[in-house]
Design a protein around this motif. Structure first.
Motif, PDB file in Angstrom:
ATOM      1  N   LYS A 269      37.114  50.045 -32.344  1.00  0.00           N
ATOM      2  CA  LYS A 269      38.175  49.262 -32.289  1.00  0.00           C
ATOM      3  C   LYS A 269      38.538  48.324 -33.569  1.00  0.00           C
ATOM      4  CE  LYS A 269      40.681  48.778 -29.187  1.00  0.00           C
ATOM      5  NZ  LYS A 269      42.044  49.836 -28.812  1.00  0.00           N
TER       6      LYS A 269
ATOM      7  N   GLY B 232      39.637  50.189 -36.822  1.00  0.00           N
ATOM      8  CA  GLY B 232      40.908  50.756 -36.717  1.00  0.00           C
ATOM      9  C   GLY B 232      41.075  52.090 -36.088  1.00  0.00           C
TER      10      GLY B 232
ATOM     11  N   GLU C  49      42.378  54.509 -33.743  1.00  0.00           N
ATOM     12  CA  GLU C  49      43.231  54.675 -32.823  1.00  0.00           C
ATOM     13  C   GLU C  49      43.231  55.881 -31.721  1.00  0.00           C
ATOM     14  OE1 GLU C  49      46.284  52.744 -32.852  1.00  0.00           O
ATOM     15  OE2 GLU C  49      45.938  51.831 -34.915  1.00  0.00           O
TER      16      GLU C  49
ATOM     17  N   ASP D 106      42.546  59.494 -32.457  1.00  0.00           N
ATOM     18  CA  ASP D 106      41.664  59.820 -33.714  1.00  0.00           C
ATOM     19  C   ASP D 106      40.444  60.691 -33.411  1.00  0.00           C
ATOM     20  OD1 ASP D 106      43.669  58.457 -35.391  1.00  0.00           O
ATOM     21  OD2 ASP D 106      42.277  56.589 -35.591  1.00  0.00           O
TER      22      ASP D 106
ATOM     23  N   ARG E 140      38.225  60.206 -38.386  1.00  0.00           N
ATOM     24  CA  ARG E 140      38.393  58.871 -38.850  1.00  0.00           C
ATOM     25  C   ARG E 140      36.895  58.209 -39.183  1.00  0.00           C
ATOM     26  NH1 ARG E 140      39.949  55.090 -40.567  1.00  0.00           N
ATOM     27  NH2 ARG E 140      40.670  53.154 -39.985  1.00  0.00           N
TER      28      ARG E 140
END
Ligand SMILES: *Cc1c(COP(=O)(O)O)cnc(C)c1O
Length: 401
Positions: A79, A82, A84, A87, A135
């Motif tokens: 979290k 970042g 999301e 991802d 990510r």
């Protein structure tokens, strides 16, 4: 004829002991009633804040945030960096259930990466999957096996994948002279009873990034009392975030920190003892037919609270029979090859909440034979011999059938 029939007297599930100093401190805290890390009118630092500072110093990282489990820290790591919903997050196919659990909790899509023959993440498959776009990589040093971290970091950098280390089994370990937990943007540690520090439950997130640290503190549930965290960025870092980050209430409590702090100082001693026992067991077990102990890279300075070995050239039924025979003599060995999830050993095939069943032939082959045994610190040299004899007897027993 079996060499002897005696039964192991040490309980292999025995946790590391809680030092007397930790017990005394925990009792003082109970008497005071102040078990919560935050208070509106407090004098001095909380135990959790002290642990955070000591832990960050130990690792040589700027910030540390205590939480209620390593699983929680992994969720908050995703979290705070970042990630999301939707991802892609890469993770080892051979890992423990809280790892895919953290990815699911963050709403991200789990993409499993193959394992090599040493239980480490497979670098070729990591390259392929990182190239496919992701990510983050939530990298487990599963059971303390550390992959070539220079190569892992290089792959992540080249594909712009954020590295988060799951160090549940590498507290005190190093790769090429550098501490595990200092390679990733973020690293997560566990204080659960069966790891290197036994505080029952607990987790610590470490990072050098101001924004990630501030977010992690707020997510963990600091209310507006984050100034009481000790290993934190300057207060300014919280200003623009404090009303935007939800409070997920995953804090560490004072008892946990009190129980953990003295053990941080004992890690060096524990590591020496674990290494000696591992050395003995590895030598003895490697001498048994059908048993392969994975080779360790000389750059890997590991802290073996357990030993892994492969039972090769025996079918599933025979492995199950061998383990039953060992168990009857007090030698409890976990096996990741069971078709149904059992105890701590579920595998990626059992994590049905992940959208599709991914094809991982190398990990599938590896897991058919991976066995895992805890190394209690109270084990003696004779016990190591007895364990090896028990396994050797059990294997010759099934082969004679
Ligand atoms: C134990 C473990 C965790 C999670 O730790 P908890 O503190 O129990 O949440 C994560 N990863 C691995 C590889 C583990 O073995």
């Amino acid at each position: 004829m079996p060499r002897h029939r005696s039964k192991l007297s040490v309980d292999l599930s025995e946790p590391v002991p809680i030092p007397p100093e930790a017990i005394e401190r925990a009792i003082d805290i109970l008497h005071s009633g102040r078990l919560f890390r935050y208070g509106e009118f407090v004098a001095g630092e909380s135990e959790v804040a002290r642990l955070e500072r000591e832990f960050a110093d130990y690792l040589g990282r700027k910030y540390a945030v205590g939480m209620n489990s390593c699983g929680s820290t992994m969720f908050i790591a995703l979290k705070s960096s970042g990630v999301e919903p939707g991802d892609k997050v890469l993770l080892n196919a051979f890992t423990l259930a809280p790892v895919p659990g953290a990815v699911e909790h963050a709403g991200a899509e789990a993409v499993f990466v193959e394992s090599d023959r040493g239980c480490r993440i497979d670098l070729a498959d990591l390259e392929t999957k990182a190239k496919g776009g992701a990510r983050a990589l939530l990298l487990s040093h599963m059971r303390g096996h550390i992959a070539d971290m220079d190569a892992v970091c290089e792959i992540c950098d080249r594909h712009d994948v954020l590295l988060i280390e799951d160090c549940a089994h590498t507290l005190g370990a190093k790769w090429n002279g550098r501490r595990s937990g200092t390679f990733g943007h973020i690293a997560c540690f566990s204080l659960q009873t069966f790891k290197h520090i036994n505080a029952g439950e607990g987790g610590l997130l470490v990072t050098d990034d101001d924004e990630i640290a501030a977010k992690a503190i707020l997510y963990s549930g600091s209310y507006m009392l984050y100034a009481q965290n000790a290993a934190r960025p300057a207060i300014d870092a919280f200003e623009s975030l404090k009303t935007r980050i939800p409070n997920f209430s995953l804090r560490m409590n004072e008892l946990t920190a009190a129980v953990a702090r003295p053990q941080l100082r004992l890690l060096g001693e524990r590591k020496k003892r674990w290494r000696r026992l591992y050395q003995q067991l590895a030598e003895l077990l490697s001498g048994i037919e059908h048993v392969r102990v994975p080779e360790r890279d000389e750059r890997e300075d590991f802290v073996p609270s357990s030993i892994q070995f492969f039972m090769e050239g025996l079918d599933e039924q025979k492995i199950a029979d061998v383990l039953d025979a060992c168990s009857a003599r007090g030698v409890d060995i976990k096996w990741f090859g069971r078709p149904a999830p059992h105890g701590f050993t579920s595998t990626w095939r059992h994590w049905e909440y992940v959208d599709e069943l991914q094809s991982l032939p190398e990990t599938g082959e590896l897991l058919k034979t991976v066995c895992d045994m805890r190394i209690p610190l109270s084990l003696a040299e004779d016990d190591c011999r007895l364990i090896a004899d028990t396994l050797a007897d059990a294997i010759s027993g099934v082969n004679a059938e």
